[in-house]
Design a protein around this motif. Sequence first.
Motif, PDB file in Angstrom:
ATOM      1  N   SER A 183       0.781  -1.248  -0.084  1.00 29.74           N
ATOM      2  CA  SER A 183       0.017   0.010  -0.004  1.00 29.74           C
ATOM      3  C   SER A 183       0.945   1.248  -0.011  1.00 29.74           C
ATOM      4  CB  SER A 183      -0.889   0.180   1.148  1.00 29.74           C
ATOM      5  OG  SER A 183      -0.167   0.345   2.264  1.00 29.74           O
ATOM      6  N   GLY A 184       0.225   2.391  -0.207  1.00 32.00           N
ATOM      7  CA  GLY A 184       1.025   3.606  -0.381  1.00 32.00           C
ATOM      8  C   GLY A 184       1.676   3.863   1.021  1.00 32.00           C
ATOM      9  N   SER A 185       1.138   3.604   1.915  1.00 27.15           N
ATOM     10  CA  SER A 185       1.772   4.121   3.495  1.00 27.15           C
ATOM     11  C   SER A 185       2.939   3.131   3.520  1.00 27.15           C
ATOM     12  CB  SER A 185       0.746   3.829   4.537  1.00 27.15           C
ATOM     13  OG  SER A 185      -0.254   4.620   4.551  1.00 27.15           O
ATOM     14  N   VAL A 195       5.839   4.031   1.799  1.00 27.58           N
ATOM     15  CA  VAL A 195       6.575   5.205   2.660  1.00 27.58           C
ATOM     16  C   VAL A 195       7.512   4.806   3.692  1.00 27.58           C
ATOM     17  CG1 VAL A 195       6.250   7.347   3.971  1.00 27.58           C
ATOM     18  CG2 VAL A 195       4.762   6.977   1.542  1.00 27.58           C
ATOM     19  N   TYR A 220       1.165  15.385   3.272  1.00 28.25           N
ATOM     20  CA  TYR A 220       0.567  13.901   3.548  1.00 28.25           C
ATOM     21  C   TYR A 220       1.202  12.944   2.994  1.00 28.25           C
ATOM     22  CZ  TYR A 220      -2.592  10.283   4.234  1.00 28.25           C
ATOM     23  OH  TYR A 220      -3.355   9.146   4.767  1.00 28.25           O
ATOM     24  N   HIS A 221       1.757  11.929   3.886  1.00 31.55           N
ATOM     25  CA  HIS A 221       2.448  10.678   3.450  1.00 31.55           C
ATOM     26  C   HIS A 221       1.749   9.409   3.804  1.00 31.55           C
ATOM     27  CE1 HIS A 221       5.266  13.272   1.846  1.00 31.55           C
ATOM     28  NE2 HIS A 221       5.465  14.238   2.770  1.00 31.55           N
ATOM     29  N   GLY A 222       0.655   9.304   4.253  1.00 32.80           N
ATOM     30  CA  GLY A 222       0.007   7.823   4.844  1.00 32.80           C
ATOM     31  C   GLY A 222      -0.320   8.004   6.123  1.00 32.80           C
ATOM     32  N   GLU A 245       5.932  15.676  -1.479  1.00 33.36           N
ATOM     33  CA  GLU A 245       5.224  15.487  -2.561  1.00 33.36           C
ATOM     34  C   GLU A 245       5.594  16.387  -3.874  1.00 33.36           C
ATOM     35  OE1 GLU A 245       0.775  15.066  -0.694  1.00 33.36           O
ATOM     36  OE2 GLU A 245       2.172  15.915   0.591  1.00 33.36           O
ATOM     37  N   ASP A 299       7.275  11.572  -2.816  1.00 33.01           N
ATOM     38  CA  ASP A 299       6.369  10.638  -2.508  1.00 33.01           C
ATOM     39  C   ASP A 299       5.214  10.940  -3.854  1.00 33.01           C
ATOM     40  OD1 ASP A 299       3.787   9.748  -2.104  1.00 33.01           O
ATOM     41  OD2 ASP A 299       3.754  10.317   0.176  1.00 33.01           O
ATOM     42  N   ILE A 325       2.690   8.963  -4.633  1.00 28.68           N
ATOM     43  CA  ILE A 325       1.559   8.143  -4.554  1.00 28.68           C
ATOM     44  C   ILE A 325       0.484   8.597  -5.165  1.00 28.68           C
ATOM     45  CG2 ILE A 325       0.086   6.948  -3.033  1.00 28.68           C
ATOM     46  CD1 ILE A 325       2.761   6.638  -1.134  1.00 28.68           C
ATOM     47  N   ALA A 326       0.114   9.945  -5.061  1.00 29.03           N
ATOM     48  CA  ALA A 326      -1.065  10.538  -5.687  1.00 29.03           C
ATOM     49  C   ALA A 326      -0.713  11.236  -6.925  1.00 29.03           C
ATOM     50  CB  ALA A 326      -1.467  11.918  -4.755  1.00 29.03           C
ATOM     51  N   LYS A 353      -1.615   4.166  -5.469  1.00 31.20           N
ATOM     52  CA  LYS A 353      -2.839   4.775  -6.046  1.00 31.20           C
ATOM     53  C   LYS A 353      -3.199   4.295  -7.422  1.00 31.20           C
ATOM     54  CE  LYS A 353      -4.173   7.869  -2.420  1.00 31.20           C
ATOM     55  NZ  LYS A 353      -3.346   8.607  -1.588  1.00 31.20           N
TER      56      LYS A 353
HETATM   57  C1  LIG Z   1      -2.648   8.209  -0.246  1.00 27.56           C
HETATM   58  C2  LIG Z   1      -1.318   8.528  -0.077  1.00 27.56           C
HETATM   59  C3  LIG Z   1      -0.303   7.890   0.794  1.00 27.56           C
HETATM   60  C4  LIG Z   1      -0.850   6.508   1.520  1.00 27.56           C
HETATM   61  O1  LIG Z   1      -1.367   5.711   0.423  1.00 27.56           O
HETATM   62  P1  LIG Z   1      -2.185   4.510   1.225  1.00 27.56           P
HETATM   63  O2  LIG Z   1      -2.552   3.466  -0.112  1.00 27.56           O
HETATM   64  O3  LIG Z   1      -3.631   5.321   1.402  1.00 27.56           O
HETATM   65  O4  LIG Z   1      -1.664   3.863   2.388  1.00 27.56           O
HETATM   66  C5  LIG Z   1       0.670   8.436   0.967  1.00 27.56           C
HETATM   67  N1  LIG Z   1       1.418   9.738   0.298  1.00 27.56           N
HETATM   68  C6  LIG Z   1       0.541  10.287  -0.395  1.00 27.56           C
HETATM   69  C7  LIG Z   1       0.952  11.429  -1.337  1.00 27.56           C
HETATM   70  C8  LIG Z   1      -0.921   9.882  -0.851  1.00 27.56           C
HETATM   71  O5  LIG Z   1      -1.667  10.477  -1.588  1.00 27.56           O
END
Ligand SMILES: *Cc1c(COP(=O)(O)O)cnc(C)c1O
Length: 444
Positions: free
Chosen positions: A129-131, A134, A163-165, A230, A264, A266-267, A293
């Motif tokens: 997962s994203g978290s 990280v 925001y990183h999770g 980010e 990061d 992820i988004a 994501k």
């Molecule tokens: C959503 C997000 C995360 C966490 O990802 P999850 O899959 O929800 O654990 C980490 N960093 C950023 C920038 C995000 O948008």
Amino acid sequence: MSLPTASSVPGASQATASGAKTDLEFDRQHIWHPYSSMTSPGNIWPVQSASGVYLRLEDGRELIDGMASWWCAVHGYNHPRLNAAATEQLQHMSHVMFGGMTHAPAVELAKRLVALTPAGLDKVFIADSGSVSVEVAIKMAIQYQHARGKPQKNRLLALERGYHGDTLGAMSLCDPTRGMHHLFSGILPQQFFVAAPQTGFDEDWNDQDSEPLRQILSQHHQDIAALILEPIVQGAGGMRFYHPQYLRQARALCDEFDVLLIADEIATGFGRSGRLFACEHAAISPDILCVGKAITGGYMTLAATLASTQVAETISQGEAGCFMHGPTFMGNPLACRVACESIDLLLENNWQTQVQRIEQGLLQGLAPARQLDSVADVRVLGAIGVIEMKQPVDMTRLQPACVERGIWIRPFGTLVYVMPPFIMTDDELATLTAAMVAAIAVSG
Ligand SMILES: *Cc1c(COP(=O)(O)O)cnc(C)c1O
């Protein structure tokens, strides 16, 4: 609905007029939702199915989805190609352990990630997962510095409004005020924070904007393993778009002060900001990159942490002799196979044209919001559209007002925003944006 409902599960109460629980009541009483309360749960809409850009509710209403299920469903729902990839992979294997084994879906995914991400990111850790990706990035940075004989460089530097999770390590890097760090003080790693960049994406660059970053790095670099940020788009911490020069400066300052740069994405990854990866806006490569994501097109959870060869080799030559992480579902073949198909589809669909078209539609469709007294700012970057309100929105009024108008969005705080599936047509986008503006006009 063809799946068993809670009320058809043996032992669950039947939904009857005699007072037994309906599914919705059961949900309210027993199930946590993201950032939810068990004593005053918010509105919940039961969804029955989803197809293209439409979410179909149990009561038959269809909503245009403005959220892409939190940045993920870039190709829309129920996509024949992604369905076929998943179905085909199921015939081979859904999962096998990744310790001591490998498989084509993981190899194919890693090939694509290495080829498409910024130059130099050649070593891939497939996370769940994203978290977790990280957490993996944090541990990589710390093991790297340890292996170089710099164990005192064991804290991270993060941006305010980031925001990183939600896991503890990732959470320690989120905006300290908005993340309510004081609730977890004592167990949350203590990190360094620097003011968020102030110069907007399109504004004239002001060299002072990176001064706080220079100051904190020059003061504390002996204690800092990595800077995490980010790139370009600060997402859940405020939906802010900042200047590419800040990112270039951050890269240069990390080099100057011997600190790793973790991006990061992820988004932002996979086209959302108008570039395949937001780092490309500044033409930089981080030392470590997190993606997640949209990686599976929203089909299931999957993420990855990529590292430079230098980072990976240094870690591998350190005291542990390996990288200390290996989740049970690492490299899940089903998720990797769908991710490969989603990435192929992105390239075949000419994502750049899709995102540019959505950017134009958002600019046009959201512009009327500027006329509203309640609106502080309207901004668009790539396939991300944001209306920032002067006051926090009343979710109990705004979200039902949107559902009544046939759209699905999920505002938070002062932010009413969308990141639609890339396949959304111009007409659907016009309906989405017009309904957003109408809903905030009556209930924002
Ligand atoms: C959503 C997000 C995360 C966490 O990802 P999850 O899959 O929800 O654990 C980490 N960093 C950023 C920038 C995000 O948008």
